[in-house]
Design an enzyme around this catalytic site. Sequence first.
Site, PDB file in Angstrom:
ATOM      1  N   LYS A   1       0.850  -1.180   0.000  1.00  0.00           N
ATOM      2  CA  LYS A   1       0.000   0.000   0.000  1.00  0.00           C
ATOM      3  C   LYS A   1       0.895   1.242   0.000  1.00  0.00           C
ATOM      4  O   LYS A   1       1.449   1.628   1.027  1.00  0.00           O
ATOM      5  CB  LYS A   1      -0.907   0.039   1.226  1.00  0.00           C
ATOM      6  CG  LYS A   1      -2.004   1.132   1.100  1.00  0.00           C
ATOM      7  CD  LYS A   1      -2.391   1.771   2.417  1.00  0.00           C
ATOM      8  CE  LYS A   1      -1.561   2.967   2.752  1.00  0.00           C
ATOM      9  NZ  LYS A   1      -1.777   4.144   1.874  1.00  0.00           N
TER      10      LYS A   1
ATOM     11  N   GLY B   1       6.762   5.496   8.243  1.00  0.00           N
ATOM     12  CA  GLY B   1       5.900   6.665   8.371  1.00  0.00           C
ATOM     13  C   GLY B   1       6.076   7.317   9.727  1.00  0.00           C
ATOM     14  O   GLY B   1       7.123   7.200  10.370  1.00  0.00           O
ATOM     15  N   SER B   2       5.048   7.996  10.167  1.00  0.00           N
ATOM     16  CA  SER B   2       5.131   8.762  11.404  1.00  0.00           C
ATOM     17  C   SER B   2       5.122   7.845  12.625  1.00  0.00           C
ATOM     18  O   SER B   2       4.612   6.715  12.588  1.00  0.00           O
ATOM     19  CB  SER B   2       3.954   9.735  11.506  1.00  0.00           C
ATOM     20  OG  SER B   2       2.746   9.041  11.749  1.00  0.00           O
ATOM     21  N   THR B   3       5.658   8.358  13.723  1.00  0.00           N
ATOM     22  CA  THR B   3       5.687   7.603  14.971  1.00  0.00           C
ATOM     23  C   THR B   3       4.275   7.352  15.493  1.00  0.00           C
ATOM     24  O   THR B   3       3.971   6.268  16.009  1.00  0.00           O
ATOM     25  CB  THR B   3       6.510   8.358  16.025  1.00  0.00           C
ATOM     26  OG1 THR B   3       7.836   8.561  15.513  1.00  0.00           O
ATOM     27  CG2 THR B   3       6.602   7.584  17.326  1.00  0.00           C
TER      28      THR B   3
ATOM     29  N   VAL C   1       1.428   6.975  13.823  1.00  0.00           N
ATOM     30  CA  VAL C   1       0.789   5.876  13.096  1.00  0.00           C
ATOM     31  C   VAL C   1       1.507   4.567  13.393  1.00  0.00           C
ATOM     32  O   VAL C   1       0.879   3.505  13.500  1.00  0.00           O
ATOM     33  CB  VAL C   1       0.769   6.169  11.589  1.00  0.00           C
ATOM     34  CG1 VAL C   1       0.163   4.993  10.813  1.00  0.00           C
ATOM     35  CG2 VAL C   1      -0.037   7.441  11.299  1.00  0.00           C
ATOM     36  N   GLY C   2       2.828   4.627  13.556  1.00  0.00           N
ATOM     37  CA  GLY C   2       3.583   3.430  13.890  1.00  0.00           C
ATOM     38  C   GLY C   2       3.107   2.780  15.172  1.00  0.00           C
ATOM     39  O   GLY C   2       3.068   1.541  15.288  1.00  0.00           O
TER      40      GLY C   2
ATOM     41  N   GLU D   1      10.023   1.887  10.440  1.00  0.00           N
ATOM     42  CA  GLU D   1      10.925   3.035  10.369  1.00  0.00           C
ATOM     43  C   GLU D   1      10.073   4.276  10.577  1.00  0.00           C
ATOM     44  O   GLU D   1       9.200   4.587   9.764  1.00  0.00           O
ATOM     45  CB  GLU D   1      11.672   3.127   9.042  1.00  0.00           C
ATOM     46  CG  GLU D   1      12.641   4.306   9.051  1.00  0.00           C
ATOM     47  CD  GLU D   1      13.617   4.313   7.892  1.00  0.00           C
ATOM     48  OE1 GLU D   1      14.361   5.297   7.774  1.00  0.00           O
ATOM     49  OE2 GLU D   1      13.634   3.343   7.117  1.00  0.00           O
TER      50      GLU D   1
ATOM     51  N   GLU E   1       9.537  16.687  15.258  1.00  0.00           N
ATOM     52  CA  GLU E   1       9.895  16.426  13.872  1.00  0.00           C
ATOM     53  C   GLU E   1       9.013  17.300  12.979  1.00  0.00           C
ATOM     54  O   GLU E   1       7.801  17.095  12.874  1.00  0.00           O
ATOM     55  CB  GLU E   1       9.694  14.953  13.514  1.00  0.00           C
ATOM     56  CG  GLU E   1      10.139  14.633  12.101  1.00  0.00           C
ATOM     57  CD  GLU E   1       9.900  13.187  11.718  1.00  0.00           C
ATOM     58  OE1 GLU E   1      10.774  12.615  11.038  1.00  0.00           O
ATOM     59  OE2 GLU E   1       8.857  12.633  12.087  1.00  0.00           O
TER      60      GLU E   1
END
Length: 476
Positions: A188, A241-243, A245-246, A263, A395
């Site tokens: 995706k 992606g972003s932390t 969403v991670g 990552e 960030e």
Amino acid sequence: MTTSTKKLSLPQNPRLFGLYINGLWVDSGDRKIMERRSPAHGVLVTRTTAGTEADVNEAVAVARKAFEDRRWSGLSGQQRADVLLKAATLIRERAEELARLETFETGKPITQSRGEIQASAGIYEYAAGAARMLHGDSFNNLGDSMFGFVTREPIGVVGLITPWNFPFFILSERLPFILASGCTVVAKPSDLTSATTLIMAEILTQAGLPDGVFNVVTGPGSVVGEVLSHHPDIDMLSFTGSTAVGKRVLAASAGNFKKLSLELGGKNPHVVFADARLEDAVDGVIFGFCFNAGQCCVGGSRLLVEKSIQPEFERLLTEKLARLRVGDPLDPDTQIGAIVSEKQHETICDYIERGTKQGARLLSQGKINGTDRGLFVQPTIFSDVTSDMDIATDEIFGPVLSILPFETTDDAITIANNTIYGLSATIWTQNLSHAMDAVRGIRAGRVWVNTTIAGGPELPAGGFKCPPSGSMGRNW
């Protein structure tokens, strides 16, 4: 391959893409269409399909069947390598098409896109070698009555969620190694930058990849990404992606104890000692925070500079920054392109405003030489920054640099580690002791000395503090 040095033209009509499942294009049908406009020009460039939960389920089922019948995992390492090598050749043959699509959707300079496409082809070649190197192990030290051996097996069906900042290159850092290991994939890409991932699916089929091994379902993360994260038949998930969403991906993976490769974010320091070659360090710092318009997870957005050289270093920074060419990404002379979306543009501008309000000194805002249309942000440097300011802790993901002085090596290491992130760091010094103290003391997955954002697929990637970063050398 040669490329024109003339400014390119925008497409007359947007390119329409369907989904890619089981080796075939799937027409959009009555599904929702997502329209992507060039962030540098506002012109419609691509139209992609918003996949549904049913589409994800179909793609996973196809990938599962392709894995279980061993049409790919049952091949020899050489056979898998042959496909990856052919894919590298086809990438180079279609490099200009891929680079243009990348620039149309991301807003990055065309010269950067071309470089990333060529580098990606090299990663497929490296992964082809890795496919032939995979092997098990044997143990002949258990006595005459027992012999032990270990086999290395592919994990199974891998979900691959990639971001918008380097859609083709990050795909290339993951996908060929997943394939080299014999796994099957449902990918995706970001709904903002899906085109080159879809083209790669077509390339792999042309290279001889069996149908169903690599499938692409485009659409919003709230639908496609969520289904992949929770899906019980996905054995491993790779997310970049972003932390924030991670963390949700991590929680979702608990449903079937998926293996994860994450990552996430970074707030990476450049540490410049007084004995550094200042001209080289200035070039590296500017490259680090301006590369991809600052939308780079390993870029350096904090500058830790030894106090005795701070005035001179700031002078050199502002002089060189003023000469950067910012503008139309279709112009080969452009060095910094557009910001990917209105939302990201607003976020960056908000942080610049916060920096001023919180007492930082606005040292420089580079001039834009070129079009003033589109979503551009002038590279911005703040001095007199303290570690509690938002521009020093968060960030931003834009071309914004925060300068924090230090007096001793221990001081520099303390400031560098004063962040929730631990992705990368860069050291500028001619003193080996300073370099090694900083390399050992700074908690970052990748540390460069007298260079930045360098290296290739031969080197592993990792991280500290936040959930660990993905690694190109990870077992799939």
